[in-house]
Design a protein around this motif. Structure first.
Motif, PDB file in Angstrom:
ATOM      1  N   LYS A  24       0.836  -1.189   0.000  1.00 32.08           N
ATOM      2  CA  LYS A  24       0.000   0.000   0.000  1.00 32.08           C
ATOM      3  C   LYS A  24       0.876   1.246   0.000  1.00 32.08           C
ATOM      4  O   LYS A  24       1.934   1.253   0.604  1.00 32.08           O
ATOM      5  CB  LYS A  24      -0.912  -0.023   1.211  1.00 32.08           C
ATOM      6  N   PRO A  25       0.428   2.294  -0.683  1.00 39.43           N
ATOM      7  CA  PRO A  25       1.226   3.515  -0.733  1.00 39.43           C
ATOM      8  C   PRO A  25       1.103   4.303   0.570  1.00 39.43           C
ATOM      9  O   PRO A  25       0.400   5.294   0.651  1.00 39.43           O
ATOM     10  CB  PRO A  25       0.619   4.281  -1.910  1.00 39.43           C
ATOM     11  N   ASP A  26       1.791   3.856   1.611  1.00 38.78           N
ATOM     12  CA  ASP A  26       1.702   4.497   2.906  1.00 38.78           C
ATOM     13  C   ASP A  26       3.098   4.691   3.453  1.00 38.78           C
ATOM     14  O   ASP A  26       3.928   3.793   3.388  1.00 38.78           O
ATOM     15  CB  ASP A  26       0.872   3.625   3.844  1.00 38.78           C
ATOM     16  N   MET A  27       3.367   5.872   3.990  1.00 36.37           N
ATOM     17  CA  MET A  27       4.689   6.155   4.525  1.00 36.37           C
ATOM     18  C   MET A  27       4.811   5.759   5.994  1.00 36.37           C
ATOM     19  O   MET A  27       5.888   5.761   6.547  1.00 36.37           O
ATOM     20  CB  MET A  27       5.018   7.631   4.370  1.00 36.37           C
ATOM     21  N   GLY A  28       3.733   5.465   6.666  1.00 32.91           N
ATOM     22  CA  GLY A  28       3.800   5.057   8.056  1.00 32.91           C
ATOM     23  C   GLY A  28       3.475   6.159   9.037  1.00 32.91           C
ATOM     24  O   GLY A  28       2.983   5.900  10.116  1.00 32.91           O
ATOM     25  N   GLY A  29       3.776   7.378   8.698  1.00 34.08           N
ATOM     26  CA  GLY A  29       3.418   8.497   9.551  1.00 34.08           C
ATOM     27  C   GLY A  29       4.310   8.651  10.766  1.00 34.08           C
ATOM     28  O   GLY A  29       5.394   8.084  10.871  1.00 34.08           O
ATOM     29  N   ASN A  30       3.829   9.457  11.705  1.00 30.79           N
ATOM     30  CA  ASN A  30       4.599   9.796  12.902  1.00 30.79           C
ATOM     31  C   ASN A  30       4.882   8.582  13.775  1.00 30.79           C
ATOM     32  O   ASN A  30       5.934   8.496  14.399  1.00 30.79           O
ATOM     33  CB  ASN A  30       3.844  10.842  13.727  1.00 30.79           C
ATOM     34  N   PHE A  31       3.937   7.658  13.836  1.00 30.98           N
ATOM     35  CA  PHE A  31       4.133   6.494  14.695  1.00 30.98           C
ATOM     36  C   PHE A  31       5.291   5.621  14.216  1.00 30.98           C
ATOM     37  O   PHE A  31       6.051   5.080  15.018  1.00 30.98           O
ATOM     38  CB  PHE A  31       2.846   5.661  14.776  1.00 30.98           C
ATOM     39  N   TRP A  32       5.428   5.473  12.904  1.00 29.03           N
ATOM     40  CA  TRP A  32       6.521   4.675  12.355  1.00 29.03           C
ATOM     41  C   TRP A  32       7.868   5.322  12.661  1.00 29.03           C
ATOM     42  O   TRP A  32       8.815   4.653  13.070  1.00 29.03           O
ATOM     43  CB  TRP A  32       6.328   4.504  10.850  1.00 29.03           C
ATOM     44  N   GLU A  82      17.952  10.591  10.556  1.00 29.83           N
ATOM     45  CA  GLU A  82      17.427  11.912  10.876  1.00 29.83           C
ATOM     46  C   GLU A  82      17.551  12.891   9.712  1.00 29.83           C
ATOM     47  O   GLU A  82      16.868  13.913   9.693  1.00 29.83           O
ATOM     48  CB  GLU A  82      18.130  12.484  12.114  1.00 29.83           C
ATOM     49  N   SER A  83      18.402  12.594   8.735  1.00 28.36           N
ATOM     50  CA  SER A  83      18.544  13.491   7.583  1.00 28.36           C
ATOM     51  C   SER A  83      17.441  13.285   6.544  1.00 28.36           C
ATOM     52  O   SER A  83      17.301  14.089   5.627  1.00 28.36           O
ATOM     53  CB  SER A  83      19.912  13.304   6.924  1.00 28.36           C
ATOM     54  N   LEU A  84      16.648  12.216   6.679  1.00 28.39           N
ATOM     55  CA  LEU A  84      15.560  11.972   5.734  1.00 28.39           C
ATOM     56  C   LEU A  84      14.455  13.005   5.923  1.00 28.39           C
ATOM     57  O   LEU A  84      14.099  13.354   7.037  1.00 28.39           O
ATOM     58  CB  LEU A  84      14.984  10.575   5.934  1.00 28.39           C
ATOM     59  N   VAL A  85      13.924  13.487   4.804  1.00 31.34           N
ATOM     60  CA  VAL A  85      12.819  14.438   4.847  1.00 31.34           C
ATOM     61  C   VAL A  85      11.547  13.652   4.552  1.00 31.34           C
ATOM     62  O   VAL A  85      11.032  13.677   3.452  1.00 31.34           O
ATOM     63  CB  VAL A  85      13.030  15.571   3.822  1.00 31.34           C
ATOM     64  N   TRP A  86      11.052  12.949   5.539  1.00 28.37           N
ATOM     65  CA  TRP A  86       9.922  12.051   5.317  1.00 28.37           C
ATOM     66  C   TRP A  86       8.589  12.783   5.318  1.00 28.37           C
ATOM     67  O   TRP A  86       7.623  12.308   4.747  1.00 28.37           O
ATOM     68  CB  TRP A  86       9.911  10.940   6.352  1.00 28.37           C
ATOM     69  N   GLU A  87       8.494  13.949   5.950  1.00 25.27           N
ATOM     70  CA  GLU A  87       7.214  14.652   6.019  1.00 25.27           C
ATOM     71  C   GLU A  87       6.877  15.388   4.725  1.00 25.27           C
ATOM     72  O   GLU A  87       5.723  15.646   4.450  1.00 25.27           O
ATOM     73  CB  GLU A  87       7.225  15.648   7.172  1.00 25.27           C
ATOM     74  N   ALA A  88       7.879  15.733   3.936  1.00 29.91           N
ATOM     75  CA  ALA A  88       7.633  16.545   2.751  1.00 29.91           C
ATOM     76  C   ALA A  88       8.075  15.860   1.463  1.00 29.91           C
ATOM     77  O   ALA A  88       8.290  16.519   0.471  1.00 29.91           O
ATOM     78  CB  ALA A  88       8.362  17.878   2.889  1.00 29.91           C
ATOM     79  N   LEU A  89       8.228  14.553   1.489  1.00 31.56           N
ATOM     80  CA  LEU A  89       8.662  13.836   0.305  1.00 31.56           C
ATOM     81  C   LEU A  89       7.547  13.830  -0.734  1.00 31.56           C
ATOM     82  O   LEU A  89       6.421  13.426  -0.439  1.00 31.56           O
ATOM     83  CB  LEU A  89       9.029  12.394   0.676  1.00 31.56           C
ATOM     84  N   PRO A  90       7.814  14.318  -1.949  1.00 24.37           N
ATOM     85  CA  PRO A  90       6.754  14.346  -2.958  1.00 24.37           C
ATOM     86  C   PRO A  90       6.372  12.939  -3.404  1.00 24.37           C
ATOM     87  O   PRO A  90       7.189  12.023  -3.405  1.00 24.37           O
ATOM     88  CB  PRO A  90       7.363  15.143  -4.113  1.00 24.37           C
TER      89      PRO A  90
END
Length: 145
Positions: A24-32, A82-90
């Motif tokens: 599924k196209p899901d990034m996992g969110g804050n909990f992940w 920590e360098s990953l920009v997971w919240e704003a990844l297009p």
């Protein structure tokens, strides 16, 4: 007989874990992200504990320094995470990574069509009276408004 039970169980559960659900196209969110940070914290505690145990078990410093060197590798992993920009990844970047890894399309190729929009060809051939739209501006049979 017990080894056969565990062999069958390992094969079946190994299959189920990987293939039971579709991707599924899901990034996992804050909990992940929070869970991964907890894993890194747990690893740091484990490395410090093992370093202390090795230092206490031997009088030489080399084994405990070798165990403590794992903290450097762990610090590099934390810095990379920590360098990953997971919240704003297009979404396009996510799709490129998925297809570059050889993943199948995340959605079904079959388009969804509402049942109300499906034309029943059996009803098309029957003579029906023209339906009124209810607003009073239907065309007359002679073509005028």
């Amino acid at each position: 007989d017990l080894w056969a039970y565990f062999a069958v169980g390992g094969l079946s559960f190994g299959y189920l874990v990987v293939f039971a659900e579709t991707r599924k196209p899901d990034m996992g969110g804050n909990f992940w992200v929070k869970a991964l940070r907890h894993i890194y914290a747990g690893l740091a505690i484990y490395v410090l504990l093992m370093t202390g145990i090795v230092a206490r078990a031997t009088s030489a410093r080399a084994p405990s320094l070798a165990a403590a060197a794992a903290l450097g590798a762990l610090a590099m992993g934390v810095a990379r995470f920590e360098s990953l920009v997971w919240e704003a990844l297009p979404f396009e970047a996510i799709a490129e990574v998925d297809f570059a890894e050889g993943a199948s399309a995340p959605f079904s190729k079959r388009a969804y069509v509402q049942p109300e929009c499906v034309i029943d060809h059996a009803e098309e051939h029957h003579e029906k009276a023209p339906a009124s739209s209810g607003h009073g501006y239907e065309k007359r049979s002679d073509g005028t408004d």
